[in-house]
Design a protein around this motif. Structure first.
Motif, mmCIF file in Angstrom:
data_model
loop_
_atom_site.group_PDB
_atom_site.id
_atom_site.type_symbol
_atom_site.label_atom_id
_atom_site.label_comp_id
_atom_site.label_asym_id
_atom_site.label_seq_id
_atom_site.Cartn_x
_atom_site.Cartn_y
_atom_site.Cartn_z
ATOM 1 N N LEU B 293 -3.057 14.922 -9.004
ATOM 2 C CA LEU B 293 -2.484 13.770 -8.304
ATOM 3 C C LEU B 293 -0.976 13.894 -8.095
ATOM 4 C CD1 LEU B 293 -4.278 10.541 -9.573
ATOM 5 C CD2 LEU B 293 -4.121 11.378 -7.236
ATOM 6 N N ILE B 312 -7.172 0.521 -2.068
ATOM 7 C CA ILE B 312 -5.785 0.796 -1.679
ATOM 8 C C ILE B 312 -4.898 0.777 -2.928
ATOM 9 C CG2 ILE B 312 -3.828 -0.104 -0.343
ATOM 10 C CD1 ILE B 312 -5.979 -1.078 1.723
ATOM 11 N N ASN B 313 -4.108 1.822 -3.084
ATOM 12 C CA ASN B 313 -3.232 1.987 -4.260
ATOM 13 C C ASN B 313 -3.998 2.139 -5.568
ATOM 14 O OD1 ASN B 313 -0.864 1.897 -2.791
ATOM 15 N ND2 ASN B 313 -0.698 -0.334 -2.938
ATOM 16 N N LYS B 314 -5.241 2.554 -5.526
ATOM 17 C CA LYS B 314 -5.998 2.752 -6.771
ATOM 18 C C LYS B 314 -5.614 4.080 -7.422
ATOM 19 C CE LYS B 314 -10.415 3.671 -6.690
ATOM 20 N NZ LYS B 314 -11.851 3.442 -6.466
ATOM 21 N N ASN B 315 -5.757 5.168 -6.672
ATOM 22 C CA ASN B 315 -5.431 6.492 -7.215
ATOM 23 C C ASN B 315 -4.091 7.000 -6.724
ATOM 24 O OD1 ASN B 315 -8.006 6.452 -8.295
ATOM 25 N ND2 ASN B 315 -8.888 7.520 -6.543
ATOM 26 N N VAL B 316 -3.806 6.703 -5.464
ATOM 27 C CA VAL B 316 -2.600 7.223 -4.820
ATOM 28 C C VAL B 316 -1.835 6.042 -4.232
ATOM 29 C CG1 VAL B 316 -1.776 8.596 -2.860
ATOM 30 C CG2 VAL B 316 -3.651 9.455 -4.278
ATOM 31 N N HIS B 317 -0.539 6.004 -4.530
ATOM 32 C CA HIS B 317 0.273 4.945 -3.949
ATOM 33 C C HIS B 317 0.473 5.224 -2.465
ATOM 34 C CE1 HIS B 317 3.251 1.816 -3.596
ATOM 35 N NE2 HIS B 317 3.972 2.675 -2.893
#
Lengths: 169, 586
Positions: B293, B312-317
């Motif tokens: 990540l 949305i914004n869970k793993n990647v901002h």
């Protein structure tokens, strides 16, 4: 991401009062590894069968955003509001606190209870049960003061919270 | 069925018919006997008798994914419901609309550890989008219609309706309509227009943009795929698809870079890594896609369109999140694009494409061919060549064969590629193929399988034969759980612990035993003939393609590595050892 600081947030959730709703919410928290510091739930609108859950949780801003989004995604959830970010709000807890003792300690506990505006709701020759409401910090302080005076039992409701001002959830 | 004398079971059938259900995948048992009795007395609904409840759910998934409709499952209480759990979890992970009706012991017995009792709503709560236990006959029609509404609305998913036997036998009235919605659940379909305008601003300024699109495009419906193609053409940008999104954009188009992720193409992953604007439409930054990540697409601004705000914004901002249905958002994007007459900076786009073409020249899917042993990639190349001009639907099991199929089978249209992506369920492919074949009787439906995966639901050959479904099982038989073996080779010093497929059945005889047809290829020269014979056989066929047992699936982003740290072939493996942190990842 890992450098982000953990924050404490109070979240209010309006849900359908149906079977299994609490399990759904708590299962979401345990299944996704979120913290629950306290959780309260009760029906607030019998006609529409709505309950309100107040959950105090902690996590990084990204986790807090996820918690809110995950709750919103549950089908019986009508609305989720992060009171901590959405402006000023009031938080209250109710605690019942049992203190055992006689003599000077017993008198001292009563004096402190008076300062904290705690009510005596049960009394024997060797014990009191105090009822007190306030912020989590106030109740923590009260309990700490009772410890050397014969604190025997503590029961707390967990936080209920509501926003200040005219707007509802 | 006269209105006055309806039972709960009759109401169930009536609701299904009113929901335009034409087929139910199920398995009878004590608690659902009343429903089976009502089924017996009508001619609108077709019931497909599976051989295991897990397969009932996968079949319903195959039906749903190939049609866009809700798949329906009917199983009994206790073991019927618990067997369905894997399928339900699979449907949840891949966002497939399924309504699963489970029998339950009579309401007065619930909680008494009755025969074939299980806490079905408790067990399935975390593996369904929503579930219901019907405790009152008056609620039954509403709950059933609501279940369909919830399953197909917003981000689709599985819904369980648990039906106690006394409710099924109680008299009731049909007090609901199929148009019924849930009283409060209204997923957001239209995206915020301000954000869409902002997205167009970002897109207009991009120099190294890439579209990264997923299963959300397919779930949104055929119109979404058309709009996606239109928008991608308008911009001239490159596009990559996730495993779930294959078919949403025509694979033969020059702008398509192939699949991305762990076994995606070099050009797709390198473009993701070097991009300055990532336009994610209906994908969820899954760990198979992102790799490490903190090294994922480090220099890009990111736009994310998803119907599920929690994606949305869970793993990647991301820099810009747009909540909404893909088709609605794309339609607005195209409108804004046209209204503003956006001109892409052709100079930068040209140099970006120049770079991408350089990556393409690596021909990352190239493999060492052989005249003596069948390479799995060769078998799939031939399968693709000999099936591409037909109406073909491909399902897969899970493992190396699945990744090779994703690389070598090309999809021009959505709903032709059915694979278990999120949960990675071995045993998915054959029942899914059965569901797809039921929905598309004239299509060529092929389950690309491994010899290990296929044994997980091989009993469904009986289902295929009972209903004369000409599904084809194309086994790439390398005598190993290939992906396990590959990881053991790369990560565990070649200690092949329990990954050898010992005591395999003779698949040709096995097909015959079920009443199907078995074929086998052992040499490259036999592959074409076997595939042609498979296609020409109007029955269920198992093809045992005996392939190179040592072949590994490349390219590969090793676990814990970044997009620009791909292994392109066996020669790369020694040069780039896998980190200790990577070893801990799945």
């Amino acid at each position: 991401m890992s450098e982000q600081k953990s924050e404490r947030h109070t979240i209010a959730v309006l849900v359908d009062n149906e079977a299994g709703i609490l399990a759904r919410v708590t299962g979401l928290f345990s299944g996704r590894g979120y913290n629950i510091e306290s959780l309260t739930v009760a029906e607030v609108d019998a006609k529409q069968a709505l309950s309100r859950i107040t959950v105090v949780t902690s996590g990084t801003p990204m986790v807090i955003e996820q918690i809110k989004a995950q709750m919103d995604r549950l089908v019986p959830v009508h609305k989720t509001s992060d009171l901590t970010v959405e402006g000023p709000h009031i938080e209250r807890e109710l605690a019942l606190i049992k203190v055992q003792g006689t003599g000077e300690k017993r008198v001292e506990s009563l004096r402190i209870a008076d300062i904290f505006r705690a009510k005596v709701v049960d009394s024997t020759n060797t014990s009191f049960v105090f009822e007190t409401t306030g912020s989590t910090a106030k109740i923590n302080a009260f309990i700490k003061l009772m410890e050397p005076l014969g604190l025997a039992d503590v029961c707390r409701t967990g936080v209920v919270a509501i926003s200040r001002g005219p707007a509802g959830l | 069925m006269s209105e006055e004398s309806l039972t709960g079971a009759d109401l169930v059938i009536k609701c299904l018919i009113d929901q335009d259900v034409d087929v139910v995948f199920g398995y009878p048992g004590g608690a659902v006997l009343p429903i089976y009795d009502s089924l017996f007395k009508q001619n609108h609904l077709r019931h497909i008798l599976v051989r295991h409840e897990q397969a009932a759910v996968h079949s319903a998934e195959g039906y749903a994914r190939s049609t866009g409709k809700v798949g329906v499952v009917l199983v009994t209480s206790g073991p019927g419901a618990t067997n369905a759990v894997t399928g339900l979890t699979d449907a949840l992970m891949d966002s497939i609309p399924v309504v699963c009706l489970t029998g339950q012991v009579a309401t007065h017995l619930i909680g008494n550890d009755a025969f074939q009792e299980a806490d079905t709503t408790g067990i399935t709560r975390p593996c369904t989008k929503h579930n219901y236990l019907v405790k009152n006959i008056a609620d039954l029609p509403r709950i059933l219609h609501e279940a369909f509404y919830v399953a197909r609305s917003g981000r689709p998913g599985p819904v369980v309706v648990d039906l106690p036997k006394d409710i099924l036998m109680a008299p009731g009235t049909y007090n609901a309509t199929p148009k019924m919605q849930h009283k409060s659940y209204r997923p957001q379909m239209k995206g915020d227009l301000k954000k869409i305008e902002q997205a167009i601003d970002m897109i207009a300024k991009a120099r190294r943009p890439i579209f990264y699109t997923g299963g959300g495009v397919i779930n949104s419906g055929p119109k979404a795929a058309q709009l996606l193609a239109q928008f991608v053409k308008l911009t001239g940008f490159p596009i990559t698809n996730t495993l779930m999104g294959l078919g949403a954009y025509p694979a033969s188009d020059r702008q398509f870079l192939g699949m991305l992720g762990m076994h995606g193409t070099y050009e797709a992953n390198m473009s993701m890594h070097a991009s300055d604007l990532l336009i994610n439409i209906g994908a969820r930054f899954d760990d198979r896609v992102t790799g490490r990540l903190n090294a994922f697409s480090p220099d890009s601004k990111k736009i994310h369109v998803d119907i599920d705000a929690s994606s949305i914004n869970k793993n990647v901002h991301v820099d810009l999140g747009i909540v909404g249905d893909v088709a609605h958002v794309l339609e607005d994007m195209i409108k804004v694009w046209k209204a503003r007459q956006v001109r892409v900076d052709q100079k930068h786009l040209k140099s970006w494409w120049g770079q991408i073409e350089e990556w393409r020249k690596r021909e990352c899917l190239r493999y060492a061919g052989s005249d003596t042993i069948i390479k799995p990639q060769y078998a799939l190349e031939r399968l693709y060549a000999l099936t591409k001009d037909r109406e073909t639907i491909i399902t897969t099991e899970v493992g190396q064969h699945q990744m090779w199929a994703a690389q070598f089978m090309k999809f021009e249209k959505p709903n032709r590629w059915l694979t278990s992506g999120g949960l990675g369920t071995m045993g998915y492919g054959l029942p899914a193929a059965i569901g797809a074949q039921i929905a598309h009787p004239d299509a060529l439906v092929i389950d690309v399988a491994g010899e290990a995966s296929i044994l997980m639901n091989i009993q469904e050959m009986a289902t295929a034969c009972q209903y004369r479904l000409p599904v084809k099982v194309f086994i790439l038989n390398n005598e190993y759980m290939g992906m396990v073996r590959q990881w053991q080779e790369l990560l565990h010093g070649g200690r092949y612990s329990e990954s050898y497929s010992a005591a395999l059945p003779d698949f040709v005889k096995l097909a015959d035993a079920f009443g199907g047809v078995g074929l086998r290829a052992t040499k490259p020269s036999e592959v074409d003939d076997v595939i042609k014979e498979m296609i020409a056989t109007p029955k269920a066929v198992i093809v045992d393609v005996c392939v190179d047992p040592k072949e590994n699936c490349f390219p590969m982003i090793p676990s814990g590595a970044a997009h620009n740290e791909m292994l392109l072939g066996p020669g790369d493996v020694a040069k780039k050892p896998i980190s200790d942190a990577g070893l801990a990842l799945v």
